[in-house]
Design a protein around this motif. Sequence first.
Motif, mmCIF file in Angstrom:
data_model
loop_
_atom_site.group_PDB
_atom_site.id
_atom_site.type_symbol
_atom_site.label_atom_id
_atom_site.label_comp_id
_atom_site.label_asym_id
_atom_site.label_seq_id
_atom_site.Cartn_x
_atom_site.Cartn_y
_atom_site.Cartn_z
ATOM 1 N N HIS A 15 8.915 -4.117 57.211
ATOM 2 C CA HIS A 15 10.181 -3.623 56.652
ATOM 3 C C HIS A 15 11.038 -3.071 57.798
ATOM 4 C CE1 HIS A 15 12.624 -2.252 53.289
ATOM 5 N NE2 HIS A 15 12.857 -1.157 53.979
ATOM 6 N N PRO A 28 16.542 0.492 58.421
ATOM 7 C CA PRO A 28 17.921 0.124 58.071
ATOM 8 C C PRO A 28 18.942 0.485 59.145
ATOM 9 C CG PRO A 28 16.846 1.133 56.196
ATOM 10 C CD PRO A 28 15.914 1.301 57.356
ATOM 11 N N LEU A 87 18.589 -1.814 62.205
ATOM 12 C CA LEU A 87 19.082 -3.156 61.899
ATOM 13 C C LEU A 87 20.615 -3.165 61.883
ATOM 14 C CD1 LEU A 87 18.622 -6.096 61.063
ATOM 15 C CD2 LEU A 87 18.461 -5.336 58.693
ATOM 16 N N ASP A 88 21.175 -2.161 61.258
ATOM 17 C CA ASP A 88 22.635 -2.061 61.191
ATOM 18 C C ASP A 88 23.226 -2.001 62.608
ATOM 19 O OD1 ASP A 88 24.773 -2.009 59.383
ATOM 20 O OD2 ASP A 88 25.090 0.127 59.743
ATOM 21 N N ARG A 106 15.487 -14.880 59.168
ATOM 22 C CA ARG A 106 16.242 -13.738 59.699
ATOM 23 C C ARG A 106 15.378 -12.904 60.648
ATOM 24 N NH1 ARG A 106 20.765 -11.227 56.265
ATOM 25 N NH2 ARG A 106 21.518 -12.901 54.943
ATOM 26 N N SER A 135 6.771 -5.862 53.788
ATOM 27 C CA SER A 135 7.393 -6.186 52.508
ATOM 28 C C SER A 135 7.061 -7.595 52.143
ATOM 29 C CB SER A 135 8.899 -6.008 52.573
ATOM 30 O OG SER A 135 9.452 -6.853 53.548
ATOM 31 N N LEU A 158 13.570 0.119 48.132
ATOM 32 C CA LEU A 158 13.529 -1.300 47.771
ATOM 33 C C LEU A 158 12.934 -2.081 48.928
ATOM 34 C CD1 LEU A 158 17.246 -1.606 46.567
ATOM 35 C CD2 LEU A 158 15.224 -1.336 45.112
ATOM 36 N N ASP A 159 12.219 -3.177 48.612
ATOM 37 C CA ASP A 159 11.747 -4.007 49.725
ATOM 38 C C ASP A 159 12.878 -4.936 50.174
ATOM 39 O OD1 ASP A 159 11.455 -6.712 48.469
ATOM 40 O OD2 ASP A 159 10.119 -5.586 47.167
ATOM 41 N N GLU A 160 12.716 -5.442 51.389
ATOM 42 C CA GLU A 160 13.798 -6.213 52.002
ATOM 43 C C GLU A 160 14.085 -7.515 51.238
ATOM 44 O OE1 GLU A 160 13.059 -7.508 55.984
ATOM 45 O OE2 GLU A 160 15.190 -7.770 56.434
ATOM 46 N N LEU A 212 17.659 -8.765 49.891
ATOM 47 C CA LEU A 212 18.276 -10.051 50.256
ATOM 48 C C LEU A 212 18.679 -10.824 48.990
ATOM 49 C CD1 LEU A 212 19.066 -12.151 52.421
ATOM 50 C CD2 LEU A 212 16.761 -13.101 52.202
ATOM 51 N N ALA A 235 19.206 5.097 52.453
ATOM 52 C CA ALA A 235 18.468 4.120 53.284
ATOM 53 C C ALA A 235 18.614 2.711 52.721
ATOM 54 C CB ALA A 235 16.991 4.518 53.357
ATOM 55 N N THR A 263 22.097 1.428 53.202
ATOM 56 C CA THR A 263 22.297 1.024 54.601
ATOM 57 C C THR A 263 21.671 -0.340 54.853
ATOM 58 O OG1 THR A 263 22.211 3.342 55.250
ATOM 59 C CG2 THR A 263 21.960 1.733 57.018
ATOM 60 N N LEU A 264 20.480 -0.558 54.256
ATOM 61 C CA LEU A 264 19.809 -1.859 54.435
ATOM 62 C C LEU A 264 20.635 -2.977 53.808
ATOM 63 C CD1 LEU A 264 17.444 -3.540 55.410
ATOM 64 C CD2 LEU A 264 16.205 -2.952 53.319
ATOM 65 N N ARG A 318 23.820 -3.043 53.345
ATOM 66 C CA ARG A 318 25.013 -3.246 54.181
ATOM 67 C C ARG A 318 24.657 -4.036 55.443
ATOM 68 N NH1 ARG A 318 27.703 1.958 56.682
ATOM 69 N NH2 ARG A 318 25.912 1.701 58.041
ATOM 70 N N ALA A 319 23.518 -3.691 56.054
ATOM 71 C CA ALA A 319 23.094 -4.386 57.276
ATOM 72 C C ALA A 319 22.825 -5.867 56.990
ATOM 73 C CB ALA A 319 21.851 -3.721 57.851
ATOM 74 N N LEU A 320 22.184 -6.144 55.847
ATOM 75 C CA LEU A 320 21.894 -7.543 55.507
ATOM 76 C C LEU A 320 23.185 -8.327 55.242
ATOM 77 C CD1 LEU A 320 18.777 -7.048 53.187
ATOM 78 C CD2 LEU A 320 18.790 -8.113 55.459
#
Lengths: 196, 76
Positions: free
Chosen positions: A112, A115, A118-119, A177, A196, B15-17, B21, B45, B48-49, B51-53
């Motif tokens: 995982h 965040p 990654l951002d 990805r 994950s 949440l998992d990635e 997605l 968190a 943010t994930l 948004r990053a994806l």
Amino acid sequence: MSAPGKTEPTQAIARARTGDADAWGELYREYAPAIFRFCRRALPTREDAEDATMDIFAKLMRDNRLLQYDQSRSFTAWLYKVAANHCWDLLRRRKTRQDKETEDFENVPLEHPDPNQLDKLIEQRTSEEVRRALGKLGSRARMALVMRYYSDMSYDEIADALGVRRAFVGVVLLRARHELRNALGQGGALAAGGAS
Amino acid sequence: MTEDANLSGDATQHLDEMTCLLYIERQLDRTRAQEISAHTQDCVACRTLLRALERESRLLTRAMLEEEEALPARLA
């Protein structure tokens, strides 16, 4: 999906179906650049992309595959599907060392991402760096990303082209990805712990 | 890898990635999408994930679209 600003070349398609060489020429001039760019993204070299573009149109004409095209759908989308099938067949036939290495990691759980990391990574990377990184990916990862984020193909279309179950497309894209992030040189720094 | 999001209401259980997605790609059913939307209202968190994806998707599309190579002479 259709090429922006383009209307479907209904008349040229109808004429090409009857074997009209001028109509084929018209379709080629209009669509060969887009198909070349698709192949350029999906295949390792410029020469591969040139050969593939020629082969795709040659096969379309020789087998009159336009007869399989459903005119109620987007012609550009259909052509991208034909190109995706051609490129994927080609890539499968010449499996690279990179592909074998990727397969070895196929069942390894994905970590995982953090965040914020990654951002930050996404914010810092340029298009040029991403294009270079795409060139380092295994065939399936690159192909999946090109189909989804270049030609905007649906999950059903991607599943069909890659010969995987639709439910598996998300996994293929997520792994792609991760592979891309690793190729961008930051993979190790992204993990937040846990899989994950 | 599971597609199940942990939606116990505790914003610290993320949440998992994969779920994130599928959410941004609009591949989840409406009920699941609403649950995820609600969770990300409270969870920085996961927001943010997501948004990053999304930014990653846009970066990929931009990278692949912006450099338009001319058709090689032998194809013209």
